[in-house]
Design an enzyme around this catalytic site. Structure first.
Site, PDB file in Angstrom:
ATOM      1  N   THR A  93      28.800 -31.098   9.465  1.00 12.42           N
ATOM      2  CA  THR A  93      29.594 -30.682  10.627  1.00 12.42           C
ATOM      3  C   THR A  93      29.160 -31.385  11.907  1.00 12.42           C
ATOM      4  OG1 THR A  93      28.146 -28.777  11.019  1.00 12.42           O
ATOM      5  CG2 THR A  93      30.107 -28.414   9.671  1.00 12.42           C
ATOM      6  N   HIS A  98      20.707 -35.430  10.595  1.00 11.26           N
ATOM      7  CA  HIS A  98      19.716 -34.357  10.737  1.00 11.26           C
ATOM      8  C   HIS A  98      19.232 -33.917   9.369  1.00 11.26           C
ATOM      9  CE1 HIS A  98      23.764 -32.603  10.677  1.00 11.26           C
ATOM     10  NE2 HIS A  98      23.243 -31.592  10.005  1.00 11.26           N
TER      11      HIS A  98
END
Ligand code: 5GP
Ligand code: ZN
Length: 118
Positions: A93, A98
């Protein structure tokens, strides 16, 4: 990337309590934790995902930070899971690379689940 929330976290423009930081990465807790411990490790520089020509030294810093963050969060002995969602089928998203570090409770083996009908 001026409209990227993780660039803003790395720049200190969105508040986050940093667990760990070095020249290449910063780590902080996920805003919507899906485990008792759910932290994120991100590169300071913007890369869309793992396929965005990420320099080897940045990849090394991302994974090298994992055991440090795990120790800081107290899950180094009990264990943890590391997830890097990449692209559409992984439901990534936030389009700034990350690493999710999740732990603090027993997980089932083979946690991957698929959307209905897939
Ligand atoms: P993805 O689904 O892209 O792999 O994971 C993005 C993660 O970022 C989600 O777990 C979400 O809760 C987290 N997140 C989104 N916005 C923010 C924010 O502003 N601060 C923090 N700390 N986490 C965020
Ligand atoms: Zn970014």
């Amino acid at each position: 990337m001026s409209d990227c929330i993780f660039c803003k976290v790395a720049a200190g423009e969105i508040p986050a309590t940093l667990i760990y930081e070095d020249d290449h990465v910063v780590a902080f807790d996920d805003i919507a934790p899906q485990a008792p411990v759910h932290s994120l490790i991100i590169p300071r520089a913007h890369y869309r995902d793992l396929a965005d020509d990420v320099p080897a030294e940045v990849l090394a810093a991302l994974l090298g930070a994992v055991p440090r963050v795990a120790a800081a969060k107290g899950v180094d002995a009990s264990g943890y899971r590391v997830i890097i969602n990449t692209g559409e089928h992984a439901s990534q998203t936030v389009k700034h690379l990350h690493v999710h570090l999740m732990g603090g409770a027993q997980m089932v083996h083979g946690m991957v689940t698929f959307a209905e009908g897939e």
